[in-house]
Write a protein that holds these residues in place. Sequence first.
Motif, mmCIF file in Angstrom:
data_model
loop_
_atom_site.group_PDB
_atom_site.id
_atom_site.type_symbol
_atom_site.label_atom_id
_atom_site.label_comp_id
_atom_site.label_asym_id
_atom_site.label_seq_id
_atom_site.Cartn_x
_atom_site.Cartn_y
_atom_site.Cartn_z
ATOM 1 N N VAL A 82 3.048 5.562 -1.807
ATOM 2 C CA VAL A 82 2.049 4.947 -2.677
ATOM 3 C C VAL A 82 1.203 6.065 -3.283
ATOM 4 N N PHE B 284 -2.595 3.136 -6.974
ATOM 5 C CA PHE B 284 -3.658 2.349 -6.329
ATOM 6 C C PHE B 284 -4.825 2.161 -7.278
ATOM 7 N N ASP C 134 -1.502 0.511 8.172
ATOM 8 C CA ASP C 134 -1.860 -0.145 6.920
ATOM 9 C C ASP C 134 -3.309 0.136 6.538
ATOM 10 N N LEU D 85 -5.018 2.314 3.532
ATOM 11 C CA LEU D 85 -5.999 1.726 2.619
ATOM 12 C C LEU D 85 -7.215 2.647 2.496
ATOM 13 N N ALA E 19 -6.182 -4.846 4.581
ATOM 14 C CA ALA E 19 -4.953 -4.074 4.395
ATOM 15 C C ALA E 19 -3.669 -4.886 4.516
ATOM 16 N N GLN F 194 -0.241 -6.222 3.573
ATOM 17 C CA GLN F 194 0.718 -5.631 2.654
ATOM 18 C C GLN F 194 1.927 -6.554 2.447
ATOM 19 N N ARG G 186 -7.157 -7.976 -1.341
ATOM 20 C CA ARG G 186 -5.970 -7.436 -0.667
ATOM 21 C C ARG G 186 -5.185 -6.576 -1.659
ATOM 22 N N LEU H 245 -3.088 -4.160 -1.288
ATOM 23 C CA LEU H 245 -1.818 -3.565 -0.861
ATOM 24 C C LEU H 245 -0.656 -4.548 -0.858
ATOM 25 N N TYR I 275 2.882 -3.344 -1.717
ATOM 26 C CA TYR I 275 3.437 -2.185 -1.038
ATOM 27 C C TYR I 275 4.009 -2.569 0.327
ATOM 28 N N LEU J 228 3.681 2.552 3.021
ATOM 29 C CA LEU J 228 2.334 2.964 3.429
ATOM 30 C C LEU J 228 2.396 4.034 4.511
#
Length: 433
Positions: free
Chosen positions: A19, A24, A53, A57, A140, A142, A178, A180, A183, A188
Amino acid sequence: MTGLPGERNFSLFTGRTTVSREGFQAVMDWLGPWLPDTPDAPPVALAVSGGGDSIALAWLAASWRKRLIAFVVDHGLRPEFADEAASALKTLSELGIPAELLRVRTLPHGPALARRARDARYEVLIEACRRVGAVDLLVAHQADDQVETVAMRKKRGSGVGLSGMAWVSERADIRIVRPLLDYSREALRNTLRQAGLVWCDDPSNENERAERVRVRKQLGSTEKQRLLRQAEIAADERVAQEQAVVDELVKTQCLMSWGWAALGEALPSVDVLAALIRCIGGGDYLPSRAAVEKLREKKIPGTLGGVRLLRGKAGDDRREQWLLIRETAAMEPLVPAGRNLSWDRRFVLRYSGENMPSGLMMGAAGFGLSRKERAGLPAALTATLPALWKEGQLLCVPHLGLGDQKLLAEMSFDFAPASPVTATFLWMNAYLT
């Protein structure tokens, strides 16, 4: 809420293995607008567990903005979490993110430990966000979490719940974001390896007694992709359904801000009625459609989900109409009052003075107000309004302007239910249209 146009679920569908901070940043721009990133602005909060995760983040968020604060929550369930929390706090410090350790003092008794722990975690996180003035909380979850959620809901036949977790939702007066969800878990962790950061894996994530763990180990790549596409379709359906609810609410103008609703001469649709019952009852979930349909079809007073449907006079013209009010028997009893503390999962006490008087309690106004004090509203309705008490005596009812005028000038109760009438559309409408 669906994925980024042209980029949804890219880490699973196009094989990206890490990522980027630029990617992001694009997600956060899409999820904005945000409060200014200045020293005097309220911070954006992060929920950090110390797992891969949430550490990812934090690493990504640290490059996005400076005004952040992280909260690490200890449920008191695992003695080894003390070391994991210390590791997380150390990493956050190295990233330049101020952090606090929060503790869940007690968990409610009963089954479904994971759900009770989650609810308790959000309770302390929301309280901490209010204390520091944060209105946004980044979590976090995902893409793999999303797939697992959809798979479990599909097994239960959850309808629009198959859309999975929303990018943006609300709990009380805090926006849950949220960023993420596009991903994968592996992307991550690859990002953390590339950045040279460590994380702690919760051993319970391998315990197959938990449904989520069993589902995780059963899902293959093809099935994950299929479920994510299904979630996107269901998310679009949820958006359309919530849009219809909002349109009907705007048209009928039936929602009031005091924790009750005047519905007019005719009852609203089943979807709107269900959304109002959840909101006014302070619940997390919609009541069953069958129960709402039954209540609506009877067209007689009744109770459902901690809410009463009755006839009464309300509104500027005090005309007789249908009302939805909190069920008195379901309300939270008196609790100690404090700045930014909540009562009945629906009201938050705001206090602008320097020092709040000691010994105050928050609770329902109750019965006993005269017709004049009630401003002509039904006694059953005003009995549910939030009030301040001391030593068994009613001090003030802010919504009615009753009581000590100095105290009324310095405090108020904001209506901030556990779930708004629509869980996501109020924010989505602002950011996507």
